[in-house]
Design a protein around this motif. Sequence first.
Motif, mmCIF file in Angstrom:
data_model
loop_
_atom_site.group_PDB
_atom_site.id
_atom_site.type_symbol
_atom_site.label_atom_id
_atom_site.label_comp_id
_atom_site.label_asym_id
_atom_site.label_seq_id
_atom_site.Cartn_x
_atom_site.Cartn_y
_atom_site.Cartn_z
ATOM 1 N N TRP A 118 0.836 -1.443 0.094
ATOM 2 C CA TRP A 118 0.260 -0.171 -0.096
ATOM 3 C C TRP A 118 0.717 1.075 0.004
ATOM 4 N N ARG A 119 2.017 1.440 0.598
ATOM 5 C CA ARG A 119 3.082 2.417 0.545
ATOM 6 C C ARG A 119 2.895 2.618 -1.106
ATOM 7 N N LEU A 120 3.507 1.606 -1.086
ATOM 8 C CA LEU A 120 4.671 1.516 -3.056
ATOM 9 C C LEU A 120 3.775 2.539 -3.167
ATOM 10 N N VAL A 121 1.670 1.690 -3.798
ATOM 11 C CA VAL A 121 1.490 2.036 -4.386
ATOM 12 C C VAL A 121 0.833 4.012 -3.989
ATOM 13 N N THR A 122 0.741 4.480 -2.835
ATOM 14 C CA THR A 122 0.372 5.400 -2.386
ATOM 15 C C THR A 122 1.574 6.822 -2.356
ATOM 16 N N ALA A 123 2.662 5.298 -2.609
ATOM 17 C CA ALA A 123 4.180 6.600 -2.686
ATOM 18 C C ALA A 123 3.508 7.371 -3.798
ATOM 19 N N ARG A 124 3.283 6.443 -4.977
ATOM 20 C CA ARG A 124 2.986 6.703 -6.282
ATOM 21 C C ARG A 124 2.327 7.911 -6.749
ATOM 22 N N PHE A 125 1.034 7.625 -6.070
ATOM 23 C CA PHE A 125 0.593 8.312 -6.231
ATOM 24 C C PHE A 125 0.384 9.811 -5.736
ATOM 25 N N LEU A 126 1.326 10.137 -4.807
ATOM 26 C CA LEU A 126 1.292 11.728 -4.442
ATOM 27 C C LEU A 126 2.646 12.158 -4.472
ATOM 28 N N GLY A 127 2.976 11.015 -5.751
ATOM 29 C CA GLY A 127 3.910 11.487 -6.240
ATOM 30 C C GLY A 127 3.971 12.541 -7.769
ATOM 31 N N GLY A 128 2.467 11.709 -7.888
ATOM 32 C CA GLY A 128 2.158 11.817 -9.564
ATOM 33 C C GLY A 128 0.910 13.409 -9.167
ATOM 34 N N ALA A 129 0.617 13.669 -7.583
ATOM 35 C CA ALA A 129 -0.275 14.364 -7.285
ATOM 36 C C ALA A 129 0.732 15.576 -7.064
ATOM 37 N N ALA A 130 1.977 15.531 -6.683
ATOM 38 C CA ALA A 130 2.771 16.277 -5.528
ATOM 39 C C ALA A 130 3.034 17.158 -7.231
ATOM 40 N N ILE A 131 3.024 16.316 -8.781
ATOM 41 C CA ILE A 131 3.797 17.070 -9.085
ATOM 42 C C ILE A 131 3.202 18.220 -10.054
ATOM 43 N N MET A 132 1.760 17.578 -9.800
ATOM 44 C CA MET A 132 0.826 18.937 -11.054
ATOM 45 C C MET A 132 0.081 19.593 -9.783
ATOM 46 N N ALA A 133 0.333 19.558 -8.048
ATOM 47 C CA ALA A 133 -0.077 20.230 -7.553
ATOM 48 C C ALA A 133 0.976 21.497 -7.551
ATOM 49 N N PHE A 134 2.663 20.613 -7.474
ATOM 50 C CA PHE A 134 3.635 22.548 -7.761
ATOM 51 C C PHE A 134 3.130 23.060 -8.844
ATOM 52 N N ASN A 135 2.935 22.418 -10.106
ATOM 53 C CA ASN A 135 2.726 23.138 -11.299
ATOM 54 C C ASN A 135 1.873 24.005 -11.053
ATOM 55 N N ALA A 136 0.286 23.994 -11.072
ATOM 56 C CA ALA A 136 -0.866 23.487 -10.208
ATOM 57 C C ALA A 136 -0.286 25.490 -9.656
ATOM 58 N N ALA A 137 0.132 25.126 -8.723
ATOM 59 C CA ALA A 137 0.537 26.361 -7.941
ATOM 60 C C ALA A 137 1.624 27.332 -8.126
ATOM 61 N N TYR A 138 1.906 26.581 -8.852
ATOM 62 C CA TYR A 138 3.208 27.873 -9.957
ATOM 63 C C TYR A 138 2.680 28.512 -10.510
ATOM 64 N N LEU A 139 1.682 27.768 -11.512
ATOM 65 C CA LEU A 139 0.928 29.018 -12.180
ATOM 66 C C LEU A 139 -0.291 29.899 -12.104
ATOM 67 N N PHE A 140 -0.849 29.781 -10.544
ATOM 68 C CA PHE A 140 -2.321 30.285 -9.806
ATOM 69 C C PHE A 140 -1.396 31.349 -9.131
ATOM 70 N N VAL A 141 -0.397 31.523 -8.753
ATOM 71 C CA VAL A 141 0.460 32.077 -7.820
ATOM 72 C C VAL A 141 0.821 33.283 -9.094
ATOM 73 N N GLY A 142 1.751 32.916 -9.865
ATOM 74 C CA GLY A 142 2.587 33.158 -10.818
ATOM 75 C C GLY A 142 1.170 34.510 -11.034
ATOM 76 N N VAL A 143 0.116 34.152 -12.090
ATOM 77 C CA VAL A 143 -0.979 34.985 -12.350
ATOM 78 C C VAL A 143 -1.415 35.606 -11.824
ATOM 79 N N TRP A 144 -1.348 35.432 -10.148
ATOM 80 C CA TRP A 144 -2.097 35.981 -8.929
ATOM 81 C C TRP A 144 -1.050 37.598 -8.920
#
Lengths: 310, 274
Positions: free
Chosen positions: B115-141
């Motif tokens: 469960w930790r393997l699959v969770t780590a992969r999921f969180l990794g993917g989510a973190a990549i997109m979260a970082f980029n979304a935050a960068y875009l929104f905060v940048g535009v703002w």
Amino acid sequence: MIKGMQFALEVNGVSKTFRRWWTRRRQVRALHNVNFGVVPGSIFGLLGPNGAGKTTLVKIALTIAHADEGEIRLLGEFIRDRSVLKRVGYLPENPRFPTHLTALQVLKLYGSLSGADTKRVRENAAKWLDRLGLTEWRHVRVSKFSKGMNERLALAQALVHDPDFIFLDEPTDGLDPVARREVRAICRELADSGKTIFINSHILAEIELICDRIALMKSGEIIEQGTIAELTSARTGYELVVAVSDEIRNWLEEKTLSFTAVDGHVHIHLPDRASANSAIDALRAKNVEVESLVQRRRTLESVFIEKVGE
Amino acid sequence: MFRPGVFLDTFQESFRNKMFLFFFIVASLIVGSIGLALNMDVVNGVMRGVTFFGSELRVPAFTVKQWVESFQAGLAMVIGTFGLFLALMATSTLFPQMLQKGSVDLLLCRPIPRWRLVTARFLGGAAIMAFNAAYLFVGVWAVLGLKAGVWNQGFPISTILAIFAFIVLFSAVMLVSVTTESGPAGLLVAATMLMFSPLLAAHEQITPALSSELYRRVFRSLYWVVPKTAETIGAMRRLITERPLEINWVVGTSLAFALVCYIATVIYFTRKDY
């Protein structure tokens, strides 16, 4: 090695049938009531034809697959307790590494996933990369590696966390003869230092050269096990070699003795010691000189073909 | 003991296969374009005209604040649909890559619960997109704030909803791609949900028009089961334009969907023989 531990790997009544999840109907019986033990500090070989269940058994021992019945103990602990896997190394058949990583990063990743501390992983990575001739390639991405280099790196990742028990699935597959010899030497050194090696292979010559004990597997069952000497101990008669001549040929045909003519010599196959002595007496009476007399033993290949072909 | 190996490797993989770089460049281009090519003509707090890359944009007689909010809401809609699809497409291969023969063996033979393997992969993917979304929104703002002097708090906060919408659909990608070991299958399911979510969001108007009670029940059930992506994106717009937000049931049911997907994935992955 754990003091008092009889077996480093103990397989008790393990059975496994692969089924489709939507049906309870039996699909493929991979293992059936498999029992054997591997002595600590030894090199154990599991031999069998393709599809015999060798890899399934290893995968069950490593919790990659699950047994339907039976139990496996590794280094004295039930595999249910996955913490024992910290002390286990595994070289899978056809390993596939993340292609974005370099050789050194691969070893650091898998070493850390096995629970080894960073310092030990770093030291061991340097040691095994050097030993396996990959030091110059340590900062090169594995996507650039040849099959042989990939296989050597796979061996390094199996050893980088300094495990006590190492599963090697076809460890010399894709290696050149020099690298094969090096792998054999590493296995022997590891066994001499108290580590236990389990080799899965269908390359009989490799097994014969390095294994202390072997088991033969066929259709999911262990059909024979023992030391190489025990398995090949059965004598299959004698072979008498003399120079070829028409007189000898006629005599052999007259006596209905089995023989083959090779390079100016006849190799006479004799079933037992008494018939070998009679043949020698008869030939010496004809003033024929005996070139050699050898006791014929079974080879591992002949045992394998005989058992697996049954 | 926490071992971040798989989580960090997912990040590293996204760097090396240029996925991270792609989103970072796209986000930078959007932020840069707004910063360099958007010019606003403001007279007494009212927008008189806007040019973007030299072309004049038609602007009703908005105040600057109204215009910035509208612009941000429009951008949020684009990111919430097109950007979300791109993010799902980029991350849909993460699980099938991990499950490839010869690769999964090297992970499962470690002393780490599955469960930790699959969770780590999921969180990794989510973190990549979260970082980029935050960068875009905060940048535009930040860029719009500096140019127009309007610091609308709702826009950066709406990043949370964008990330939430991604995580919910990414959980469906995870479930389908782990069970089928196919990235395109996972993407297809998530894209279908994304595409049909506006239809389901309009269930109150559509349901009465359906011909039989069975269809009406199925449609209503689908609405409650499937994640409410359209409503989540709509909530972003409401947040940006400072309208009242009633999203408890949208977040609740979507979160329940994500949790079911996550639990089902973990159960399947834990029991599966590789």
